[in-house]
Design an enzyme around this catalytic site. Structure first.
Site, PDB file in Angstrom:
ATOM      1  N   GLU A 286      93.827 -43.530  36.047  1.00 17.35           N
ATOM      2  CA  GLU A 286      92.994 -43.427  37.250  1.00 17.35           C
ATOM      3  C   GLU A 286      93.368 -42.146  37.980  1.00 17.35           C
ATOM      4  O   GLU A 286      94.527 -41.949  38.328  1.00 17.35           O
ATOM      5  CB  GLU A 286      93.198 -44.665  38.129  1.00 17.35           C
ATOM      6  CG  GLU A 286      92.685 -45.930  37.453  1.00 17.35           C
ATOM      7  CD  GLU A 286      91.263 -45.773  36.921  1.00 17.35           C
ATOM      8  OE1 GLU A 286      90.364 -45.398  37.704  1.00 17.35           O
ATOM      9  OE2 GLU A 286      91.046 -45.993  35.720  1.00 17.35           O
ATOM     10  N   CYS A 320      92.474 -41.468  47.416  1.00 16.27           N
ATOM     11  CA  CYS A 320      91.625 -40.992  46.319  1.00 16.27           C
ATOM     12  C   CYS A 320      90.176 -41.223  46.680  1.00 16.27           C
ATOM     13  O   CYS A 320      89.292 -40.537  46.193  1.00 16.27           O
ATOM     14  CB  CYS A 320      91.985 -41.694  45.032  1.00 16.27           C
ATOM     15  SG  CYS A 320      92.034 -43.460  45.215  1.00 16.27           S
TER      16      CYS A 320
HETATM   17  P1  NAP Z   1     100.556 -36.895  40.713  1.00 22.28           P
HETATM   18  O1  NAP Z   1     101.219 -35.700  41.223  1.00 22.28           O
HETATM   19  O2  NAP Z   1      99.686 -36.775  39.505  1.00 22.28           O
HETATM   20  O3  NAP Z   1     101.703 -37.971  40.425  1.00 22.28           O
HETATM   21  C1  NAP Z   1     101.431 -39.294  40.024  1.00 22.28           C
HETATM   22  C2  NAP Z   1     102.607 -39.832  39.262  1.00 22.28           C
HETATM   23  O4  NAP Z   1     102.756 -39.098  38.043  1.00 22.28           O
HETATM   24  C3  NAP Z   1     103.927 -39.687  39.999  1.00 22.28           C
HETATM   25  O5  NAP Z   1     104.724 -40.816  39.731  1.00 22.28           O
HETATM   26  C4  NAP Z   1     104.516 -38.445  39.368  1.00 22.28           C
HETATM   27  O6  NAP Z   1     105.911 -38.360  39.461  1.00 22.28           O
HETATM   28  C5  NAP Z   1     104.085 -38.622  37.943  1.00 22.28           C
HETATM   29  N1  NAP Z   1     104.122 -37.418  37.133  1.00 22.28           N
HETATM   30  C6  NAP Z   1     104.101 -36.117  37.556  1.00 22.28           C
HETATM   31  N2  NAP Z   1     104.147 -35.300  36.494  1.00 22.28           N
HETATM   32  C7  NAP Z   1     104.215 -36.074  35.389  1.00 22.28           C
HETATM   33  C8  NAP Z   1     104.271 -35.812  33.990  1.00 22.28           C
HETATM   34  N3  NAP Z   1     104.273 -34.571  33.501  1.00 22.28           N
HETATM   35  N4  NAP Z   1     104.338 -36.860  33.138  1.00 22.28           N
HETATM   36  C9  NAP Z   1     104.320 -38.116  33.596  1.00 22.28           C
HETATM   37  N5  NAP Z   1     104.263 -38.430  34.911  1.00 22.28           N
HETATM   38  C10 NAP Z   1     104.198 -37.420  35.792  1.00 22.28           C
HETATM   39  O7  NAP Z   1      99.660 -37.589  41.838  1.00 22.28           O
HETATM   40  P2  NAP Z   1     100.122 -37.926  43.318  1.00 22.28           P
HETATM   41  O8  NAP Z   1     100.287 -36.654  44.052  1.00 22.28           O
HETATM   42  O9  NAP Z   1     101.253 -38.887  43.294  1.00 22.28           O
HETATM   43  O10 NAP Z   1      98.871 -38.750  43.856  1.00 22.28           O
HETATM   44  C11 NAP Z   1      97.712 -38.172  44.354  1.00 22.28           C
HETATM   45  C12 NAP Z   1      96.627 -38.178  43.294  1.00 22.28           C
HETATM   46  O11 NAP Z   1      96.379 -39.509  42.859  1.00 22.28           O
HETATM   47  C13 NAP Z   1      95.299 -37.688  43.821  1.00 22.28           C
HETATM   48  O12 NAP Z   1      94.706 -36.866  42.844  1.00 22.28           O
HETATM   49  C14 NAP Z   1      94.502 -38.972  44.008  1.00 22.28           C
HETATM   50  O13 NAP Z   1      93.117 -38.807  43.972  1.00 22.28           O
HETATM   51  C15 NAP Z   1      94.996 -39.790  42.871  1.00 22.28           C
HETATM   52  N6  NAP Z   1      94.780 -41.225  43.066  1.00 22.28           N
HETATM   53  C16 NAP Z   1      93.819 -41.849  42.326  1.00 22.28           C
HETATM   54  C17 NAP Z   1      93.586 -43.202  42.508  1.00 22.28           C
HETATM   55  C18 NAP Z   1      92.534 -43.914  41.708  1.00 22.28           C
HETATM   56  O14 NAP Z   1      92.507 -45.137  41.727  1.00 22.28           O
HETATM   57  N7  NAP Z   1      91.675 -43.208  40.995  1.00 22.28           N
HETATM   58  C19 NAP Z   1      94.336 -43.908  43.438  1.00 22.28           C
HETATM   59  C20 NAP Z   1      95.321 -43.238  44.175  1.00 22.28           C
HETATM   60  C21 NAP Z   1      95.535 -41.896  43.972  1.00 22.28           C
HETATM   61  P3  NAP Z   1     106.623 -37.394  40.556  1.00 22.28           P
HETATM   62  O15 NAP Z   1     106.277 -37.973  41.880  1.00 22.28           O
HETATM   63  O16 NAP Z   1     108.056 -37.477  40.194  1.00 22.28           O
HETATM   64  O17 NAP Z   1     106.023 -36.024  40.359  1.00 22.28           O
END
Ligand code: NAP
Ligand code: MG
Length: 516
Positions: A286, A320
């Site tokens: 997601e 999101c």
């Molecule tokens: P993110 O930077 O992509 O991080 C999400 C998770 O992935 C974190 O636990 C992060 O760990 C981890 N991660 C980072 N790099 C990784 C890698 N190379 N391999 C595996 N895992 C990795 O997103 P965010 O900043 O936490 O959240 C915001 C985003 O989430 C926005 O784009 C938002 O739209 C989206 N979102 C979508 C939904 C939906 O239902 N569609 C709901 C909520 C949020 P670290 O924190 O250690 O980097």
């Protein structure tokens, strides 16, 4: 028998009772700031020398906690602990697994102010945003518990003479659970417990900016005496241990919620079959959005302005589902913009841990702050700033509500996810153009349309291509099993969290035939 599922209801912090309870909870959490939280691997507490320091985004010198930080060694240990625990947990009766969730929901509900207060500290959520997050976590637990009870056992197939036939849903195996920080309790707990209740065992790697709230949740599951190794808690940097979790041959599935960039990377890595891997991994991804509210010339402008402001600036625009594009018919543009600006000007902003019930807090971290500020600069090139750059408190990552008009549908401000309190107003003429602009990004998560014209609404019902579409209301605030949540295109695999298809994503069907 359990009562039917019903979403939790919110409280009103303008009332003295809830306000008092929130102040007490904030006091309790304040007395517990700065503690250490270990990893949990196979039921053992594991400490590490390296730590994640979690801070209050609104008061950067305030430490929420120090959380142990797993490296790839610990990630590998967690995978093997989960693999071992799967042998037993996968055979536990589905109703029994479900009761762990119902019990955890009861504990969370009793401590809902305390859990809300942790989110006010760790994420700078407003009180009501934090409370809603905690309610949603309770809802996921209650709903997925009931769903597992419904989906357990034998499922009907067409009878065939001389045989007994059945289909059962069995778990997949070891899962990597990788949630985002923005719904640090609800999404984290929802993804984790959906995987666990379906009989899988997991490694939970919480987001690095929200590890304490995750640790508190893991304590609740421990209080429920979830067997060791079922839920392994493995905070760590996504860029350091993400690949280990995703690419390991014993990882059977990955459940991820987060940005498009990281989600696409996981999709590609999980697709590659590793040495000794005997399955194709499943991914539940997601991702981001560039969500919008469409306002036609037949809309109630006051209602549209209220919906746009709540969707754009609630939780600092870090949802999101947040409205980052306001797409308005040229005929009502000026009137709508005036009302939106007037409302947005009145929003209060500050450190939400104070005794005041504020509307907005700080954004999550320095990187988010820098990214949002850079988009404000881009907005000044691409349009006219009609609100923004107002005075903000010192000491935290504060960004005030910001609104740009005159943004073209293909501008960066109209195409790229900013994930902050920045709203781009885009003009169009008539329903055809308004819907074309709405659909004109690579995302498709949420959207809303304000109109009293039935023809507009029915066009939108079929043509507005988003996973969660709303008529005459804001585009945020989906409720569990009321609006199952997930998006199209680059917003992800449309897994519909909090919906009746969700648990199936964590299981596979087995058909058994006995011939008499
Ligand atoms: P993110 O930077 O992509 O991080 C999400 C998770 O992935 C974190 O636990 C992060 O760990 C981890 N991660 C980072 N790099 C990784 C890698 N190379 N391999 C595996 N895992 C990795 O997103 P965010 O900043 O936490 O959240 C915001 C985003 O989430 C926005 O784009 C938002 O739209 C989206 N979102 C979508 C939904 C939906 O239902 N569609 C709901 C909520 C949020 P670290 O924190 O250690 O980097
Ligand atoms: Mg991030």
């Amino acid at each position: 028998m359990l009562t039917p599922f019903m979403p939790e209801s919110y409280v009103n912090f303008a009332e003295e009772g809830p306000r008092q309870r929130m102040l007490e909870a904030l006091e309790l959490v304040r007395s517990q700031l700065g503690r250490d939280y270990p990893l949990r691997i196979g039921g053992r507490k594991v400490d590490t020398s390296d730590k994640i320091k979690s801070i209050n985004p609104a008061k950067n010198d305030e430490i929420i906690g120090h959380v142990a930080k797993a490296g790839s060694d610990q990630a590998l240990q967690a995978i093997s602990a989960a693999d071992e625990a799967f042998k037993h947990w996968s055979r536990v009766d589905p109703d029994v697994r479900a009761r762990y969730l119902i019990k955890a929901a009861a504990i969370l509900r009793r401590r809902i102010y305390e859990f809300s207060a942790w989110m006010v500290y760790e994420e700078s959520k407003s009180w009501i945003e934090a409370y809603a997050d905690a309610c949603e976590a309770v809802d996921f637990l209650e709903f997925y518990g009931r769903e597992m009870m419904r989906m357990g056992g034998s499922h009907p197939v067409t009878p065939f003479a001389g045989e007994e036939n059945e289909v059962r849903y069995i778990p997949l195996g070891v899962g990597a659970i990788i949630p985002p920080w923005n719904f640090p309790l609800a999404i984290m707990a929802g993804m984790t417990t959906a995987a666990v209740v379906t009989g899988n065992t997991v490694i939970l790697k919480p987001a690095s900016t929200a590890p304490v709230i995750a640790a508190k949740f893991v304590e609740v599951m421990e209080e429920c005496m979830l067997p060791p190794g079922v839920l392994n808690f493995c905070p760590g940097s996504g860029s350091e241990i993400g690949d280990t979790l995703v690419e390991h041959p014993r990882t059977r599935f990955v459940a991820f919620t987060g940005s498009r960039e990281v989600g696409v990377g996981i999709h590609e890595k999980a697709a590659r079959v590793q040495k000794d891997q005997i399955w194709l991994k499943r991914t539940i991804l997601e991702m981001g959005g560039k969500d919008c509210i469409v306002v036609t010339d037949a809309a109630d402008i006051e209602a549209a302005a209220e919906g746009a402001v709540a969707s754009a600036f609630g939780f600092q625009g870090q949802k999101c589902s947040a409205c980052s594009r306001l797409i308005t018919d040229a005929k009502v543009h000026d009137q709508l913009v005036d009302k939106v600006v007037e409302r947005a000007k009145k929003l209060t902003l500050g450190n939400t841990t104070s005794s005041e019930n504020l509307y907005m807090g700080a954004v999550i971290d320095q990187a988010a702050y820098d990214k949002i500020r850079s988009y404000v600069d881009i907005g000044k090139q691409e349009g006219n700033m009609v609100l923004g750059d107002t005075q903000v408190p010192a000491g935290g990552y504060f960004v005030p509500p910001t609104i740009f008009t005159g943004i073209k549908p293909n501008a960066r401000l109209a195409q790229e996810e900013i994930f902050g309190p920045v709203l781009a107003v885009i003009k169009g003429n008539g329903i055809n153009e308004l819907l074309d602009i709405a659909n004109g990004t690579e995302y498709g998560l949420t959207g809303a349309i304000y109109s009293n014209d039935r023809v507009h609404l029915e066009r939108a019902r079929h043509e507005f291509h988003v996973g969660n579409l709303y008529f005459n209301r804001k585009c945020t605030g989906a409720l569990v099993d009321v609006q199952p949540f997930g998006g199209f295109n680059m917003s992800g695999t449309d897994s519909k969290a909090g919906g009746r298809d969700y648990l199936q994503l964590f299981m596979q069907a087995k058909s058994v035939t006995e011939r008499w």
